[in-house]
Scaffold this active site. Structure first.
Site, mmCIF file in Angstrom:
data_model
loop_
_atom_site.group_PDB
_atom_site.id
_atom_site.type_symbol
_atom_site.label_atom_id
_atom_site.label_comp_id
_atom_site.label_asym_id
_atom_site.label_seq_id
_atom_site.Cartn_x
_atom_site.Cartn_y
_atom_site.Cartn_z
ATOM 1 N N HIS A 128 -0.215 5.998 0.549
ATOM 2 C CA HIS A 128 -0.908 6.389 0.646
ATOM 3 C C HIS A 128 -0.967 7.942 -0.196
ATOM 4 O O HIS A 128 0.502 8.209 -0.086
ATOM 5 C CB HIS A 128 -0.438 7.016 2.791
ATOM 6 C CG HIS A 128 -0.933 5.823 3.439
ATOM 7 N ND1 HIS A 128 -1.686 5.225 3.190
ATOM 8 C CD2 HIS A 128 0.122 5.449 4.233
ATOM 9 C CE1 HIS A 128 -1.644 4.012 3.746
ATOM 10 N NE2 HIS A 128 -0.397 4.588 4.496
ATOM 11 N N GLU A 134 3.152 8.320 8.177
ATOM 12 C CA GLU A 134 3.030 7.275 9.274
ATOM 13 C C GLU A 134 4.297 6.775 9.803
ATOM 14 O O GLU A 134 5.238 7.381 9.269
ATOM 15 C CB GLU A 134 1.893 6.107 9.022
ATOM 16 C CG GLU A 134 2.735 5.451 8.358
ATOM 17 C CD GLU A 134 1.256 5.017 7.911
ATOM 18 O OE1 GLU A 134 0.454 4.896 7.588
ATOM 19 O OE2 GLU A 134 1.826 3.323 7.043
ATOM 20 N N ARG A 181 -4.108 0.506 -2.201
ATOM 21 C CA ARG A 181 -2.915 -0.747 -2.373
ATOM 22 C C ARG A 181 -2.767 -1.357 -3.485
ATOM 23 O O ARG A 181 -3.909 -0.810 -4.714
ATOM 24 C CB ARG A 181 -4.606 -1.925 -1.840
ATOM 25 C CG ARG A 181 -5.006 -1.178 -0.817
ATOM 26 C CD ARG A 181 -6.430 -2.336 0.228
ATOM 27 N NE ARG A 181 -6.513 -2.352 1.301
ATOM 28 C CZ ARG A 181 -7.143 -1.348 1.720
ATOM 29 N NH1 ARG A 181 -7.773 -0.485 0.878
ATOM 30 N NH2 ARG A 181 -7.746 -1.125 3.422
ATOM 31 N N HIS A 233 5.122 0.213 0.927
ATOM 32 C CA HIS A 233 4.742 -0.541 2.040
ATOM 33 C C HIS A 233 4.446 -1.121 2.600
ATOM 34 O O HIS A 233 3.187 -1.546 2.012
ATOM 35 C CB HIS A 233 5.310 0.265 3.006
ATOM 36 C CG HIS A 233 4.258 1.224 3.786
ATOM 37 N ND1 HIS A 233 3.853 2.701 3.036
ATOM 38 C CD2 HIS A 233 3.344 0.850 4.717
ATOM 39 C CE1 HIS A 233 2.318 3.060 3.493
ATOM 40 N NE2 HIS A 233 2.037 2.032 4.239
ATOM 41 N N GLN A 246 0.463 -1.223 0.080
ATOM 42 C CA GLN A 246 0.047 -0.082 0.152
ATOM 43 C C GLN A 246 0.954 1.158 -0.285
ATOM 44 O O GLN A 246 2.033 1.543 -0.261
ATOM 45 C CB GLN A 246 -0.903 0.267 1.395
ATOM 46 C CG GLN A 246 -0.345 0.788 2.518
ATOM 47 C CD GLN A 246 -0.875 -0.628 3.823
ATOM 48 O OE1 GLN A 246 -1.414 0.939 4.852
ATOM 49 N NE2 GLN A 246 -2.257 -1.509 4.116
#
Length: 397
Positions: free
Chosen positions: A101, A136, A280, A261, A99
């Site tokens: 972001h 993140e 994804r 990642h 995935q």
């Protein structure tokens, strides 16, 4: 109004989760054969934590809507009247989807476009769940393995040439940039995937391989995720393209927008911008949006940089990342510790081990392992250690 509240997280029972780690950490009884994947502490509208006000519980996002000043002036100036971060505990038993972001701008455009098309927020084919980015960081709670970013092109060529069934791909990559090459891989049909992967899947045994070897994770993922040999997943090819990273307990890693990642195995603490936007690229039964993935993916060559572990001494330590939306601090204590702090903006505290007492002018809470608190902005607080352990604090940098 007090400035310190008990907070209770919410559980996510995704299929890839383990069965005992989160129940043991948080302190509830596990049901047999149930996956416990994530424990969320935050105000994301899809699964807000519950805050205890005068012996009753209300969702944290509702509390913040009614009392936005508890977020703090700096937080509100930068992020509006919403908590900018989301704290999670993850127990990864099976590999997660590959995935990435989006950036803030990509998220705003994508979210508006799906809204305009009338795609319901709960629609499984929806890609953008909100209009926020999702950088993140994670800190490993066990030996942890993940994929993180594209390897240098020379390293990918070497990896492909080492395997007879993939050597022709090396010749192809010599003539292409990484983005075009990755697009070819992700759009491959079953015949091509079988030519590349079946020799590796049928001629190797997991017991003869080590986790540093991409073949290990191809076999491990195929077995753990019950991927049929006649319905192969293009995501399996990513083990030859991305960095395979081992993060030892206490160390961490930061994942920025666009960096592909996948978490492979282990437990961690994760802190991110408050978003659920996940694009994804395989290894999942969920919606895979290749077109959007190829638009958003960052194909730069990455040398993974680990975040050093917190020192094993009493006191407060803040991990360093480039994030503006969040910071994670580690606070270690024994039964003689007294640590003073000031919450300039809202803080979420989670006790990871042992027991502590947190107090401010009018309120005191005693918290044990797995319990958490919400600390309002502009609060001076004191933490007294009760039993040896440590807690983490999610806050703004």
């Amino acid at each position: 109004m007090t400035a310190l509240y008990k907070l209770t997280g919410t559980l996510q029972q995704y299929a890839w989760g383990g069965e005992s780690y989160i129940p043991h950490l948080i302190g509830f009884t596990a049901q047999q054969n149930q996956p416990y994947a994530e424990w969320w502490l935050g105000a994301h509208s899809s699964s807000p934590s519950m805050i205890e006000i005068e012996a009753r519980e209300i969702p944290l996002n509702q509390f913040l809507k009614q009392n936005p000043t508890v977020l703090g002036e700096q937080s509100r100036a930068m992020f509006g009247d919403e908590l900018p971060y989301l704290l999670k505990i993850l127990d990864v038993k099976q590999p997660l989807s590959i995935q990435l972001h989006p950036t803030k701008q990509q998220a705003e455009i994508g979210f508006a476009a799906e809204n305009a098309r009338g795609v319901d927020l709960k629609d499984p084919t929806r890609t953008y769940k909100d209009n926020n980015h999702k950088p993140e960081m994670m800190i490993a709670l066990s030996d942890f393995w993940l994929l993180h970013g594209f390897k240098p092109k020379t390293a990918i060529l070497h990896t492909l040439r080492e395997r007879q069934s993939l050597s022709a791909l090396a010749d192809q990559l010599e003539k292409q940039d990484l983005h075009s090459f990755y697009a070819t891989i992700m759009q491959a049909d079953q015949t091509q995937l079988a030519n590349w992967l079946l020799p590796i899947l049928t001629q190797n045994q997991l017991t003869n391989l080590t986790p540093e070897n991409p073949d290990y994770w191809v076999l491990y993922s195929q077995q753990e995720m019950a991927i049929s040999l006649d319905k192969l997943d293009a995501g399996l090819m990513c083990f030859y393209l991305f960095n395979i990273v081992q993060v030892k307990q206490g160390e961490g890693i930061f994942q920025d927008a666009g960096i592909p990642h996948a978490y492979l195995r282990g437990q961690n603490i994760e802190l991110m911008a408050c978003s659920d936007n996940v694009i994804r690229g395989g290894l999942t039964p969920k919606h895979v949006d290749i077109e959007e993935l190829l638009k958003v993916i960052d194909c730069r060559e990455v040398m993974p940089e680990l975040i050093p572990a917190a020192p094993q001494v009493n006191g407060l330590f803040t991990y360093t990342t480039p994030a503006k939306d969040f910071a994670l601090a580690n606070i270690r204590y024994d039964n003689t510790s007294k640590i003073n702090g000031t919450a300039k903006n809202a803080i979420i505290l989670l006790v990871m081990q042992g027991r502590l007492k947190i107090s401010e002018k009018t309120t005191a809470l005693e918290l044990k392992q797995g319990e958490s608190a919400f600390i309002c902005a502009d609060t001076d607080y004191q933490i007294d250690g009760v039993e040896n352990g440590y807690a983490v604090l999610a806050k703004l940098p």
